[in-house]
Structure formats: structure tokens, C-alpha cells
Design an enzyme around this catalytic site. Sequence first.
Site, mmCIF file in Angstrom:
data_model
loop_
_atom_site.group_PDB
_atom_site.id
_atom_site.type_symbol
_atom_site.label_atom_id
_atom_site.label_comp_id
_atom_site.label_asym_id
_atom_site.label_seq_id
_atom_site.Cartn_x
_atom_site.Cartn_y
_atom_site.Cartn_z
ATOM 1 N N MET A 125 36.978 51.682 29.483
ATOM 2 C CA MET A 125 36.653 52.616 30.586
ATOM 3 C C MET A 125 36.693 54.049 30.065
ATOM 4 S SD MET A 125 39.165 50.967 33.415
ATOM 5 C CE MET A 125 39.184 49.190 33.733
ATOM 6 N N MET A 156 31.146 41.170 39.492
ATOM 7 C CA MET A 156 32.424 41.849 39.744
ATOM 8 C C MET A 156 32.918 41.440 41.135
ATOM 9 S SD MET A 156 33.066 43.445 36.992
ATOM 10 C CE MET A 156 34.613 44.130 37.588
ATOM 11 N N HIS A 195 33.949 44.471 27.787
ATOM 12 C CA HIS A 195 33.367 44.855 29.075
ATOM 13 C C HIS A 195 33.277 46.381 29.084
ATOM 14 C CE1 HIS A 195 33.825 44.744 33.765
ATOM 15 N NE2 HIS A 195 32.689 45.276 33.371
ATOM 16 N N MET A 204 32.666 49.612 30.632
ATOM 17 C CA MET A 204 32.533 50.394 31.878
ATOM 18 C C MET A 204 32.480 51.862 31.472
ATOM 19 S SD MET A 204 35.236 48.178 34.096
ATOM 20 C CE MET A 204 35.958 47.485 32.623
ATOM 21 N N ASP A 228 34.991 38.594 37.706
ATOM 22 C CA ASP A 228 36.002 39.510 37.170
ATOM 23 C C ASP A 228 36.624 40.313 38.306
ATOM 24 O OD1 ASP A 228 37.517 41.218 35.623
ATOM 25 O OD2 ASP A 228 35.817 42.175 34.614
ATOM 26 N N GLY A 229 37.939 40.129 38.473
ATOM 27 C CA GLY A 229 38.685 40.926 39.439
ATOM 28 C C GLY A 229 39.345 40.092 40.514
ATOM 29 N N GLY A 230 40.674 40.173 40.570
ATOM 30 C CA GLY A 230 41.417 39.469 41.619
ATOM 31 C C GLY A 230 41.398 37.950 41.476
ATOM 32 N N SER A 250 42.212 39.041 30.557
ATOM 33 C CA SER A 250 41.871 40.449 30.377
ATOM 34 C C SER A 250 43.118 41.228 29.981
ATOM 35 C CB SER A 250 41.317 41.015 31.690
ATOM 36 O OG SER A 250 41.351 42.417 31.642
ATOM 37 N N GLY A 303 43.340 39.207 34.620
ATOM 38 C CA GLY A 303 44.278 40.091 33.945
ATOM 39 C C GLY A 303 45.693 39.909 34.437
ATOM 40 N N SER A 304 45.972 40.443 35.639
ATOM 41 C CA SER A 304 47.363 40.437 36.109
ATOM 42 C C SER A 304 47.882 39.023 36.361
ATOM 43 C CB SER A 304 47.502 41.291 37.369
ATOM 44 O OG SER A 304 46.480 41.021 38.280
ATOM 45 N N PHE A 336 40.052 49.168 37.769
ATOM 46 C CA PHE A 336 41.502 48.944 37.810
ATOM 47 C C PHE A 336 41.818 47.449 37.862
ATOM 48 C CE2 PHE A 336 40.533 52.983 39.732
ATOM 49 C CZ PHE A 336 41.415 53.846 39.091
ATOM 50 N N GLY A 337 42.958 47.099 37.302
ATOM 51 C CA GLY A 337 43.480 45.749 37.475
ATOM 52 C C GLY A 337 44.241 45.664 38.791
ATOM 53 N N ASP A 352 38.611 45.499 28.486
ATOM 54 C CA ASP A 352 38.000 46.437 29.427
ATOM 55 C C ASP A 352 38.001 47.843 28.849
ATOM 56 O OD1 ASP A 352 37.406 44.839 31.811
ATOM 57 O OD2 ASP A 352 39.564 44.473 31.826
ATOM 58 N N HIS A 360 39.160 39.176 26.973
ATOM 59 C CA HIS A 360 38.327 40.164 27.660
ATOM 60 C C HIS A 360 38.964 41.547 27.478
ATOM 61 C CE1 HIS A 360 35.574 41.174 31.093
ATOM 62 N NE2 HIS A 360 36.531 42.036 31.414
HETATM 63 C C1 DX5 Z 1 38.444 45.663 36.409
HETATM 64 C C2 DX5 Z 1 38.364 44.937 35.090
HETATM 65 C C3 DX5 Z 1 39.025 43.619 35.080
HETATM 66 C C4 DX5 Z 1 40.522 43.648 35.281
HETATM 67 C C5 DX5 Z 1 40.852 42.502 36.159
HETATM 68 O O1 DX5 Z 1 37.631 46.777 36.387
HETATM 69 O O2 DX5 Z 1 36.995 44.749 34.720
HETATM 70 O O3 DX5 Z 1 38.691 42.879 33.897
HETATM 71 O O4 DX5 Z 1 41.257 43.545 34.103
HETATM 72 O O5 DX5 Z 1 42.173 42.591 36.499
HETATM 73 P P1 DX5 Z 1 42.844 41.627 37.579
HETATM 74 O O6 DX5 Z 1 42.662 40.221 37.077
HETATM 75 O O7 DX5 Z 1 44.259 42.080 37.613
HETATM 76 O O8 DX5 Z 1 42.110 41.845 38.871
HETATM 77 ZN ZN ZN Z 2 36.546 43.421 33.028
#
Ligand code: DX5
Ligand code: ZN
Length: 238
Positions: free
Chosen positions: A38, A138, A67, A69, A176-178, A9, A198-199, A144-145, A36, A34
Site C-alpha cells: 500500500m 475484494m 497485492h 494497492m 480478500d477481506g474479512g 496475508s 490475514g487476521s 486495512f486488515g 499487501d 499474500h
Molecule cells: C486489505 C488487504 C487484505 C488484508 C485482509 O486491503 O488486501 O489482504 O490483509 O485482512 P483480514 O483477513 O484481516 O480482513
Molecule cells: Zn490483499
Amino acid sequence: MSAVKLAPSILGADFAHLGQQVVEAEQGGADRIHVDVMDGHFVPNLSMGAEIVQSLRRVTRLPLEIHLMVSDPDFFLDEFVAAGSDSFLVHWEGNNNLHRTVQRIRTLGKRAGVAINPATSGAVLEEIVPDLNQVLVMTVNPGFGHQQFLRTTLPKIERVRELIERLEPGCEVGVDGGIDTTTAPLVVRAGATVLVAGSAIFGDPDGVTTAMKRFRAALDRTQDDTEPAELSARQRSQ
Ligand code: DX5
Ligand code: ZN
């Protein structure tokens, strides 16, 4: 080769070096990118628009997964398609006409997925899943990442996997997430087949290439662990 797909991401990327980091992710074996999107309304954050997709289209051949949002996903579909998007993930939450949105995505010739937030039951997917290429569970609250993985989503991933096996076995189960090398084995064992990260990929201090290798190694170890168990479960049922 691992059957689980990795979708880095770009929300976690260094935007000053975005193209280079995406190329590194592709060379490191990413399956798709991916993106995101927003709007500061559907989620309390702003991110990026179709121009980013247009730029990325010039540097990678990987599918670009969007994605959305945003409060009105239908409004943005055409411009993201024109920019070179390959698939869309739209949220179940806040969409009174989800079937129509999904049909529009399919009519545009793109892959369609539906995302559900942590507080949403996987059961809401029952009627829409036959029309989908992917669902996205999710594993943090969207917006947020760098957030912590919510372990309470693990049983839901299992239930979504069961629902998909029953109704649309070809549909992918994304998370998706963490997601990092610690949580990846947990979600894969629960039934996820696409991991958005992502991170853990773009924020790894050792760089994207090393992060991709770490992820692949963790996934290969997980599959070595799970395959014999799955096999014996299948054999038991025969
Ligand atoms: C959060 C996003 C994710 C985000 C994940 O709303 O949809 O795609 O980039 O980031 P990490 O992998 O850092 O949790
Ligand atoms: Zn996402």
C-alpha cells in the site's frame, strides 16, 4: 485434500516474528503467501515494500503473491520480481492501461491477477479475463486488515464465477477481506477457489498452526456439503 487454496496475508502478522509465522503457515498447509503493498495514496494506508519479499524468499518456498494497492503498479513490478515475487494482483480501479500492465506481468514470466473493489461490477472483467490467472474480489474496502466481511459481495462472487466458467475456466477466483472460518464456507459456496486471510490466521490467539487447522477443517466440511449438490446439478444438466 481441499481444492480451495489458502493464502495467508502477512498484513495480519506480528512483524516482530514474521519469518517464524510464515514458516508456521507453510507447515500448516498454506498454498501461497499474500503480501499487501500500500502506498498511502491508492489506499489510505502504508504497508511494505520489496525488501519484505526478499526476506520472505529466504524462509519459504511458497509462491509469494503481491497485492499491489498502489497508484502506479507498473513502476514497482521490476523490483518486486527481482525480490522473488511469483504473482501480482493489480487493481482494475485507477488503471487506464490495465491490459498493458497485465501483459508486462506476463512478459516478466509471472502470474497475473486483477482485483476489483466492493463497488466495482464484476462485468468489468469480461475483456481482461482471458489474459488472467486469477481475479480477486475484494470483500472489504482495500487498505486495512481486521475489517468486517461485506455480505453484499456474495452475489458478485457468484456472477464472477459464472463469467469465468464461460470465458476462462482455468482462472482462479480469489476473495480478500474479512475471511474467517465463518465466512469461508459462504464464499466457497459462491464460487471462490482462493481465500486470502490475514487476521483470522496470523491473529488467532491460539497461534498460526491451530488457525490453519481450523480453516482446513471448515473448508473440508464445506466441500463435503457442496460436492453432492454440484454433482447432482451436473447430472441434472446431462
Ligand atoms: C486489505 C488487504 C487484505 C488484508 C485482509 O486491503 O488486501 O489482504 O490483509 O485482512 P483480514 O483477513 O484481516 O480482513
Ligand atoms: Zn490483499
